[in-house]
Design a protein around this motif. Structure first.
Motif: not given
Length: 188
Positions: A63-65, A68-76
């Motif tokens: 999850a952290a990775l 880090r790669r996509d700070p806007d990644a969807a919570a799901a």
């Protein structure tokens, strides 16, 4: 015998719960899983157990990775990575081991052997009364995840085998007709 082989099903990881195999049962399953074709007897595979709190720790790292790669990644998506190894009580990573200095056995044959180990472990799990599924997903192909798991430069994940007690009967899916896939070679 045919019924047991034809009865193999993948149980979705989300449907695998406690209990998982104890150490003695896992050892027996692994003893069956290593009985695969292995050209040159190189043993081009090894096992990495992911169990207990290690499952949540690995999920947290994934999850952290992802974040880090996509700070806007969807919570799901982040939650999916956090839970990726959290359903089944046991995950065995089957690691394919290559040896660039040994050109006698092609890398593809080593990878195929590791793939056979994955399938044999699925069959062993079912024979022992457990459900299992073979998954890869992005973590199997990611260099940072490989480093996190302690894999060497000559190692790759062939599969993550999730093992546990099925919470539901695995559904059958449509299978191809083997006769439709069979052809005969004849010399010209």
């Amino acid at each position: 015998m045919w019924l047991q082989l034809d009865g193999r099903r993948s149980v979705p990881a989300r449907q695998l719960g406690e209990p998982g195999p104890d150490d003695a049962t896992l050892a027996r399953m692994l003893r069956s899983a290593v009985r695969v074709p292995d050209h040159g007897k190189r043993v081009p595979f090894r096992f990495l157990r992911i169990a207990g709190e290690a499952r949540a720790a690995l999920g947290g790292a994934l999850a952290a990775l992802t974040l880090r790669r996509d700070p806007d990644a969807a919570a799901a998506a982040v939650d999916k990575d956090r839970q990726r190894f959290g359903h089944a009580p046991l995950v065995i990573a089957v690691v394919a081991v290559f040896d660039p200095a040994d050109a006698a056995i092609p890398e593809q044959e080593r990878l195929l052997t590791a793939g056979c180990v994955c399938f044999a472990l699925l069959q062993a799990a079912q024979a022992a009364g457990f459900g299992a599924t073979w998954l890869t997903g992005w973590p199997a192909y990611d260099d940072e995840v490989r480093a996190l798991l302690g894999l060497g430069a000559q190692e790759r994940i062939a599969g993550f085998i999730h093992i546990g007690t099925p919470r539901m009967a695995a559904p059958e899916r449509e299978r191809p007709d083997p006769q439709a896939l069979l052809s005969d070679w004849r010399p010209a």
